[in-house]
Design a protein around this motif. Structure first.
Motif, mmCIF file in Angstrom:
data_model
loop_
_atom_site.group_PDB
_atom_site.id
_atom_site.type_symbol
_atom_site.label_atom_id
_atom_site.label_comp_id
_atom_site.label_asym_id
_atom_site.label_seq_id
_atom_site.Cartn_x
_atom_site.Cartn_y
_atom_site.Cartn_z
ATOM 1 N N PHE A 130 -15.625 -54.145 8.008
ATOM 2 C CA PHE A 130 -15.832 -54.722 9.331
ATOM 3 C C PHE A 130 -16.085 -53.625 10.348
ATOM 4 N N ALA A 131 -16.944 -53.942 11.325
ATOM 5 C CA ALA A 131 -17.238 -52.962 12.372
ATOM 6 C C ALA A 131 -16.273 -53.071 13.547
ATOM 7 N N GLY A 132 -15.556 -54.192 13.644
ATOM 8 C CA GLY A 132 -14.635 -54.400 14.758
ATOM 9 C C GLY A 132 -13.200 -54.541 14.281
ATOM 10 N N ASN A 133 -12.430 -55.385 14.986
ATOM 11 C CA ASN A 133 -11.016 -55.550 14.647
ATOM 12 C C ASN A 133 -10.752 -56.854 13.899
ATOM 13 N N GLN A 134 -11.754 -57.342 13.165
ATOM 14 C CA GLN A 134 -11.592 -58.571 12.397
ATOM 15 C C GLN A 134 -10.450 -58.418 11.380
ATOM 16 N N LYS A 135 -9.634 -59.481 11.257
ATOM 17 C CA LYS A 135 -8.525 -59.462 10.314
ATOM 18 C C LYS A 135 -8.488 -60.794 9.588
ATOM 19 N N VAL A 136 -8.737 -60.758 8.272
ATOM 20 C CA VAL A 136 -8.740 -61.977 7.468
ATOM 21 C C VAL A 136 -7.325 -62.554 7.395
ATOM 22 N N THR A 137 -7.212 -63.853 7.686
ATOM 23 C CA THR A 137 -5.909 -64.521 7.660
ATOM 24 C C THR A 137 -5.785 -65.530 6.531
ATOM 25 N N GLN A 138 -6.905 -65.973 5.992
ATOM 26 C CA GLN A 138 -6.882 -67.028 4.980
ATOM 27 C C GLN A 138 -8.211 -67.010 4.249
ATOM 28 N N GLY A 139 -8.182 -67.199 2.930
ATOM 29 C CA GLY A 139 -9.421 -67.225 2.162
ATOM 30 C C GLY A 139 -9.392 -68.307 1.110
ATOM 31 N N TRP A 140 -10.573 -68.665 0.595
ATOM 32 C CA TRP A 140 -10.652 -69.656 -0.466
ATOM 33 C C TRP A 140 -11.776 -69.303 -1.422
ATOM 34 N N SER A 141 -11.605 -69.691 -2.673
ATOM 35 C CA SER A 141 -12.547 -69.462 -3.766
ATOM 36 C C SER A 141 -12.691 -67.992 -4.118
ATOM 37 N N SER A 142 -11.763 -67.173 -3.666
ATOM 38 C CA SER A 142 -11.672 -65.769 -4.068
ATOM 39 C C SER A 142 -10.330 -65.254 -3.580
ATOM 40 N N THR A 143 -9.927 -64.091 -4.089
ATOM 41 C CA THR A 143 -8.726 -63.417 -3.601
ATOM 42 C C THR A 143 -9.171 -62.285 -2.686
ATOM 43 N N ILE A 144 -8.791 -62.364 -1.417
ATOM 44 C CA ILE A 144 -9.263 -61.399 -0.426
ATOM 45 C C ILE A 144 -8.115 -60.482 -0.018
ATOM 46 N N THR A 145 -8.370 -59.189 -0.044
ATOM 47 C CA THR A 145 -7.411 -58.198 0.444
ATOM 48 C C THR A 145 -8.100 -57.337 1.484
ATOM 49 N N GLN A 146 -7.301 -56.790 2.409
ATOM 50 C CA GLN A 146 -7.862 -55.982 3.486
ATOM 51 C C GLN A 146 -6.948 -54.805 3.777
ATOM 52 N N SER A 147 -7.550 -53.646 3.939
ATOM 53 C CA SER A 147 -6.833 -52.440 4.342
ATOM 54 C C SER A 147 -7.615 -51.808 5.479
ATOM 55 N N GLY A 148 -7.048 -51.881 6.712
ATOM 56 C CA GLY A 148 -7.811 -51.422 7.860
ATOM 57 C C GLY A 148 -9.019 -52.316 8.057
#
Length: 578
Positions: A79-97
């Motif tokens: 992500f180029a901004g401060n987007q933060k994933v809170t919920q996902g579906w049909s995949s397992t999503i992880t985020q670091s920074g």
């Protein structure tokens, strides 16, 4: 869910609408080789911001495998901004920074060459919400065609989509939920009905994306596209997660507290609207049945009614039923191929004089709240998850016996209606009279109101008294009209059918047969569902059912869970017979 009824005097009818768990998923698999594979890699990614709101957005990502077949995949971007994933579906999503990775679900990891899959997510964001510029699938940089821009669900049909119709069921197929169909087919005799269409219940936030490995909303819509095969096709969804849900009952209480209207709007309705607004589904006719057992409670179970429930007084005072339904109608009704049908109780709930017009006025209030208009209502649904007979042929409301009107019988108890079809047709006219469009249609849930089998009367009752006449002739064999939980003796009713009578858009099986109304005893759970004594077969009743036995089947599981004994009861007592 449970429907609570409040006639002017003593009858109570609560329809418990059980929950059909729906789960996560999307599209058909499509991706690239796993990192350990020696196959040639290649991919394209289409990332779209599907809908936006203050402080957040929903994203949709489609991946196409242009290389050799793969058995698993991982998509990465920054992500180029401060987007933060809170919920996902049909995949397992992880985020670091700002770094995000999405790995395949168990069912969509294998992708043939040219195959595609999709997944989605909700995220928080402030400031600029730019589309990521680079994606890597299994370590290989993808070619990204275009990119999405923030948008609300389309309000006009995209090119090639079906035009809006007066009755969405006319001339159309209807979606058969494969999860319900498998359960039904596994039962002895179940294959006789396992091909019937039933409603998909979105009974909590998690159901949008998937619960316990089951299908989610996108997975159901994708399956519907396959079943449709390009023909006119209806998908039936139950929107069912209001704050303080089902205030007059316990078995169908939900996850959101009475004040959590913002969560309902942003975490529940907005993601559903975003998915339904995907142009991929523009040719489907999406029927939403909106918030079963909500608005009638604001008429029948609030002060100064004798059947007041304190929690219903709370919901009337805070306005969150009105706000929630209005918001849902407005947001979902903005999608061109969505047809909203609002729950309108049943004849044993609002068929009495004190409840009839008052309910129509409440529905009008909700339909014009939160930016909605009456034009976003395609119609209303009655008898959802309840047992009222579609048509009582052995007596009418105008009959008299020994100088007494049928209305004076203990069963009818001064109601104006004796069955669901006469009620639905009359209430439709009342709704038009208070300002709804003249073209609205009615749905009748016939999934459990057949009342066949050996107990079905062959003709009118004896004309000794008005009670012998009514009780001897009525198809509905409940102990009392106010009984609603897992009723003994019930049977499957009319099969789903389009335009069966004047003003009726369809008979539907919105409540999937075989799903419990509520547990017979206390069962701890994390779904907010309480124990309602009306589901206990030993319960001797309360003023709402005139202190009659509950008539419930024993050994029932939580509402929405599969109840084999109930399914067998419905098969045995089906009318028309199977």
């Amino acid at each position: 869910m449970s429907r609570t009824i409040t006639p002017p005097r003593r009858a109570r009818t609560a329809v418990l609408a059980a929950l059909a768990l729906v789960a996560a998923a999307v599209g058909t698999a499509t991706v690239l080789e796993g990192p350990a594979s020696a196959a040639a890699a290649g991919c394209t990614v289409d990332y779209k911001i599907q809908s936006s709101w203050s402080g957040g957005f929903s994203g949709a990502v489609a991946v196409t495998n242009t290389g050799d077949a793969v058995s698993s995949w991982k998509l990465e971007w920054t992500f180029a901004g401060n987007q933060k994933v809170t919920q996902g579906w049909s995949s397992t999503i992880t985020q670091s920074g700002t770094a995000v990775s999405a790995t395949n679900a168990s069912w969509n990891g294998t992708l043939a060459t040219g195959a595609s899959t999709s997944f989605g997510f909700n995220a928080d964001v402030t400031g600029t919400n730019a589309v990521p510029t680079t994606f890597k699938l299994n370590g290989v940089t993808c070619n990204v065609p275009g990119g999405g821009t923030p948008t609300d669900p389309p309000t006009t049909p995209p090119p090639g989509s079906s035009a809006r119709v007066d009755n969405p069921y006319a001339g159309a197929g209807v979606y058969v939920n494969p999860e319900w169909s498998r359960k039904a087919a596994a039962e002895p005799g179940g294959t006789k009905v396992s091909n019937q269409p039933t409603g998909v219940w979105l009974d909590r936030i998690a159901a949008i994306n998937g619960v316990n490995g089951g299908m989610g909303l996108r997975a159901h819509l994708d399956a519907a596209l396959t079943q449709a095969a390009g023909n006119p096709f209806v998908v039936q969804l139950v929107i069912y997660n209001l704050p303080g849900r089902d205030c007059a009952a316990l078995a169908s209480n939900g996850e959101l507290g009475p004040t959590e209207i913002t969560r309902y709007q942003k975490e529940y309705i907005d993601p559903i609207a975003a998915i339904l607004g995907d142009t991929k589904y523009a040719n489907l006719r999406i029927v939403t049945t909106v918030e079963i057992d909500s608005l009638p409670n604001l008429v029948t179970n609030v002060s100064p009614r004798p059947t007041v429930t304190p929690q219903c007084d709370v919901m009337k005072a805070n306005g969150n039923y009105i706000k929630g339904v209005g918001y849902a109608l407005n947001k979902l009704g903005a999608v061109a191929n969505v047809y909203n049908y609002v729950d309108a109780g049943h004849h044993g709930w609002i068929g009495w004089d004190d409840n009839f017009n008052a309910s129509a006025q409440i529905f009008k209030q909700a339909a014009t709240a939160e930016g909605s208009t009456v034009d976003k209502v395609a119609g209303f649904i009655v008898n959802t998850a309840n047992y009222g007979a579609t048509k009582e042929n052995n007596f009418t409301i105008n009959d008299s016996v020994a100088g007494k009107s049928v209305r004076e019988s203990k069963w009818v108890d001064w109601n104006r209606y004796v069955d669901e079809q006469s009620f639905a047709q009359a209430f439709r006219q009342e709704l038009v009279g208070v300002g709804f469009p003249s073209g609205i249609g009615m749905l009748i849930d016939t999934s459990r109101n057949g009342w066949g089998g050996s107990a079905r009367p062959a003709g009118p009752g004896a004309q000794t008294t008005v009670d012998t006449y009514v009780d001897g002739g009525r198809y509905d064999r409940r102990i009392h009209l106010g009984n609603w939980c897992n009723q003994s003796g019930a049977g499957l009713g009319e099969r789903p059918k389009a335009a069966p009578a004047a003003g009726i858009d369809a008979y539907v099986w919105m409540k999937p047969p075989g799903e419990s109304d509520g547990a017979s005893k206390v069962i701890p759970n994390d779904q907010g569902k309480g124990f309602d004594q009306m589901c206990d077969p030993t319960y001797t009743g309360n003023p709402r059912n005139n202190n009659h036995m509950s008539g419930a089947l024993p050994n029932a599981p939580l509402s929405g869970d599969w109840f084999s004994a109930q399914f067998q009861e419905l098969l045995k007592n089906a009318y028309p017979a199977l």
